[in-house]
Design an enzyme around this catalytic site. Structure first.
Site, PDB file in Angstrom:
ATOM      1  CG  ASP A 337      -1.787   1.179   1.386  1.00 40.52           C
ATOM      2  OD1 ASP A 337      -1.511   2.202   0.738  1.00 40.52           O
ATOM      3  OD2 ASP A 337      -2.760   1.110   2.159  1.00 40.52           O
ATOM      4  CE  LYS A 368      -3.017   9.812   2.036  1.00 38.71           C
ATOM      5  NZ  LYS A 368      -3.470  10.870   2.919  1.00 38.71           N
ATOM      6  CB  THR A 393     -20.490   3.125 -13.208  1.00 42.13           C
ATOM      7  OG1 THR A 393     -21.642   2.366 -12.851  1.00 42.13           O
ATOM      8  CG2 THR A 393     -20.843   4.110 -14.311  1.00 42.13           C
TER       9      THR A 393
END
Lengths: 509, 509
Positions: A337, A368, A393
């Site tokens: 991460d 970020k 979507t």
């Protein structure tokens, strides 16, 4: 506080089509600054961001009267209890954030580490006002169904250009939390595919019907392992891996997933090598034990290269290489991460490059400073075996992806990763000197040395953060008592001087 | 197929600063159209979008050679198995979507119902190229900490201006999935606060420590009740409430949350009143039973006003009013998911307005046509009792919120909700006639009558969708066999004529 007023800030309204000016201006540093001893010996350094003010301006208490009124008004429609400072971004330039009362602060927090190349950056402004951006904004596609014809090009010249070594594919998302969650989903699909016997084995009837009622085997009792004090977001799956503070988790149902201890290192690490190595070995053993024995089988381990929200907790390259090795051995994926650590702040584009590992992670998530989000991967087995399994979507946003490309170009044009490594070393040395001088005030100083991703523990942390504003500096915290520095990539030695000077005044008074 | 070629499309490159031209042009409808019987008796109607083509153009099979090549290239870096059509948005205008091969289709799918006021809409372009937007793009704030000074104004003149009756607060988010998840989080915090005895009762030690290991009581075993065939997103919490298709859920761990039956109505509803009322009563009783007895206590019920992804399943206002009544009675929140139904498509701004309920839902979530996302609420008890409980770095996006404001202004300027109601009635009548003429091909036609949110079941659905492209129409499906119409709000009678004509050709051949 005379240094705060020694130069007036040159605030200019945001112009629509600025020219990106050649970098020729130089800034003469104040010779009588309190921290003159740490001023770069070359004396001057050309500013990377010519439009920014020469220094902070503090005109009122913060919040000032205009801000107070605006905050009160905002609170009628938007919860303002976590508000730190109301900003006027049209008046914010480079490393400086402005408010409504004429205060202009040196910003070493940068929207919780998410502003990469300065407020009102002219190169980003050019990208944001381009016809390409306008079309992306007003014609936002459902990327999985109707991608724009130049999507491959946008990816290749942007997000994929900076892909971590070994990972040449990307799945785009909206923010850090959902980036982690789609990575977790990919991990679960990958793991179940293996258990099932490969990509061509069809789902059986029991799986299909049980999935519809959220029961195993279709919705399996599998898990993602994360580390104590880690932070990976606040949606339901990501929050189940977040282990930072109770206030982040209380009252929210969570998956029964395991957590291992993250190394609790002693700083400075150079003085505690044996002890720290032992601590890291303990954490790796605990991780391995959980992978082998936790009642909900582990599909992936997620880890931050530096635990950021949790207090800037570091571990050595050896720890991370050990983690890679043991996840390989147990056929579990490793997700890194890099939402807060990525995009240059540690002096490498990706913080995990510091590990010098020959074996890359399986997935790396980002957001970020990228202003977009997603996860990188390399192994094509991580593409689900059928379409519409990893789908939504929008599946990211071309507008933000175009912006990330402009950010990457700006980072390259100005050598900002190198600048950050360089400035970080300078800033770190200055803080080391202050830590020696005021050992009670700056404890457990930590950072990558090359890079501005630096923190220390403060006995009066919240007070420090609050008083820093009065000294012209906007700085944030993390964990229980850490002051965390998250400057932008255009942070230079002359900014470090202002910061060090303010810090010294704060801790010596 | 002469109608497809009867007019050439007037494609123009995207210009940066278009003038929003006064609406004066009129379009004469082709007198020899196959569906001339449904042509508006007034003969002409001023086009809302002067720049769009007069009709579709089909030059090649879709995908054509250029698209095929581009798709092959994209697949190297981005999964294209769910790709429907590669688009050229710079050449797309109004209701028409263009590809790389010169094909221009009437788009009644609109990026899975997420394009509100037409491709390359000049008013949105003006907003997207404004200095305000540029600053929002390049200075993206951490809204919870450092909101921009005009955030209250952006909210009030945009997203809050169209707030559903009774709900004057908003929490902004990024997309439909996370909008639902933050609403669920608010529901859990609210419910636990009640159980705890009010906002001032502090968390106890057991709660704080158990939350850190994902265990009760800190991470409580509570639930959100959703309905069979409902769709609420694909992150871990939202996916646990999604009950559409196995492919959406397989292999992903899910919370043990309850699902109730959604009414399975018989169409046309006017012919089956008694049967349908009985079916709705059955579903309400099942819902109530689950609220009373499900082993993981229910904090909220989430429901779509029309189940969209799940196949366009309708229920009557009486059903929803019953749901509101029983959730009140059992002290459970009602969350209405208007991600797909909201922003005008049903002929009201919010679909739940059709219920005419005096008692509003507790929360209404939105995204898609809003281009931003979030949840509305009215009860201030839904603000968590402490800061940082409902929080993340970005908490939405001012850029997209500014865009939503421009969308709202455009909807108001052109009376687009009214237009959609008006056009919907016309389109629905035309489809009713076709259903009478071809009863085997158009089954269970359903819609709000006022509104273009219309669907029917087709025995050859996938074939219908595919062949529609060859007839110049881009249309999507939902559920197992539904053709779903999701035109933009600028869809007018002359577009309906083209669509009806193409539909008749498709089902009669």
């Amino acid at each position: 506080m005379s240094f705060l007023l020694r130069t007036s800030s040159r605030l200019r309204p945001l112009t629509r089509f600025p020219t990106i000016r050649p970098i020729t201006t130089t800034t003469k540093l104040s010779a009588n600054a309190a921290t003159a001893q740490v001023v770069d010996q070359t004396g001057t350094e050309p500013p990377l961001f010519p439009d920014e003010p020469f220094g902070p301006t503090v005109r009122t208490a913060i919040p000032g009267p205009k801000s107070k009124k605006a905050i009160e008004d905002l609170d009628k429609v938007f919860d303002t209890r976590s508000l730190n400072m109301m900003a006027n971004y049209q008046n914010s330039f480079g490393n400086y954030i402005a408010d409504l009362d004429g205060n202009v602060l040196l910003d070493v927090y940068a929207q919780i580490a998410s502003i990469p190349v300065g407020y009102s950056n002219p190169a980003l402004l050019a990208s944001a006002t381009s016809p390409e951006m306008a079309s992306a904004m007003i014609n936002r596609p459902a990327l999985g169904n109707f991608p724009q014809h130049d999507w491959a090009d946008i990816l290749r010249t942007g997000v994929l250009k900076v892909a971590p070594k070994g990972l040449d594919q990307v799945f785009t998302a909206m923010a850090g939390s959902d980036a982690n969650e789609v990575a977790y989903k990919a991990a679960f699909m990958w793991k179940r595919r293996q258990e099932r016997g490969g990509p061509d084995v069809e789902f059986n009837e029991a799986e299909m019907s049980s999935a519809m009622s959220n029961q195993a085997p279709g919705s399996p009792h599998m898990s993602i392992l994360s580390f104590r004090s880690g932070f990976h977001g606040r949606l339901f799956g990501s929050l189940s891996t977040t282990r930072s503070k109770p206030i982040h988790k209380l009252d929210i149902p969570a998956f029964d997933w395991p957590q291992a201890s993250f190394p609790h290192l002693k700083y400075p690490v150079a003085d505690h090598e044996l002890e720290n190595a032992k601590e890291e070995a303990r954490c790796l053993a605990e991780t391995e034990d959980l992978i082998k024995n936790f009642h909900n089988p582990v599909a992936a381990v997620v880890v931050e290269p530096i635990q950021s929200e949790g207090g800037d907790n570091h571990a050595s390259p050896a720890f991370f290489k050990g983690l890679r090795e043991l996840t390989r051995r147990h056929n579990v994926l490793l997700i890194v991460d890099e939402v807060q650590t990525g995009v240059g702040a540690t002096g490498k584009f990706w913080a995990h490059e510091h590990w010098n590992s020959a074996d890359p992670p399986d997935m790396v998530t980002f957001s970020k400073k990228a202003q977009t989000a997603g996860y990188y991967y390399g192994n094509m087995d991580l593409r689900p075996n059928k379409p519409y399994r990893q789908f939504n979507t929008w599946m990211g946003d071309p507008a933000k992806t175009i912006l990330f490309r402009a950010i990457i170009n700006e980072i390259e044009r100005l050598n900002l990763v190198e600048n950050t490594a360089h400035t970080g070393e300078y800033l770190y040395s200055g803080l080391e000197r202050l830590a020696q001088q005021y050992p009670g005030q700056i404890q457990n100083l930590r950072g990558q040395r090359q890079g501005t991703f630096i923190a220390w523990d403060s006995p009066r942390r919240d007070d420090f953060l609050k008083r820093a504003k009065g000294m012209g500096v906007n700085v944030g915290g993390s964990g229980e008592k850490a002051v965390r520095l998250r400057p932008m990539l255009i942070f230079q030695k002359h900014h470090a001087d202002i910061f060090l000077e303010a810090t010294e005044k704060l801790i010596s008074s």
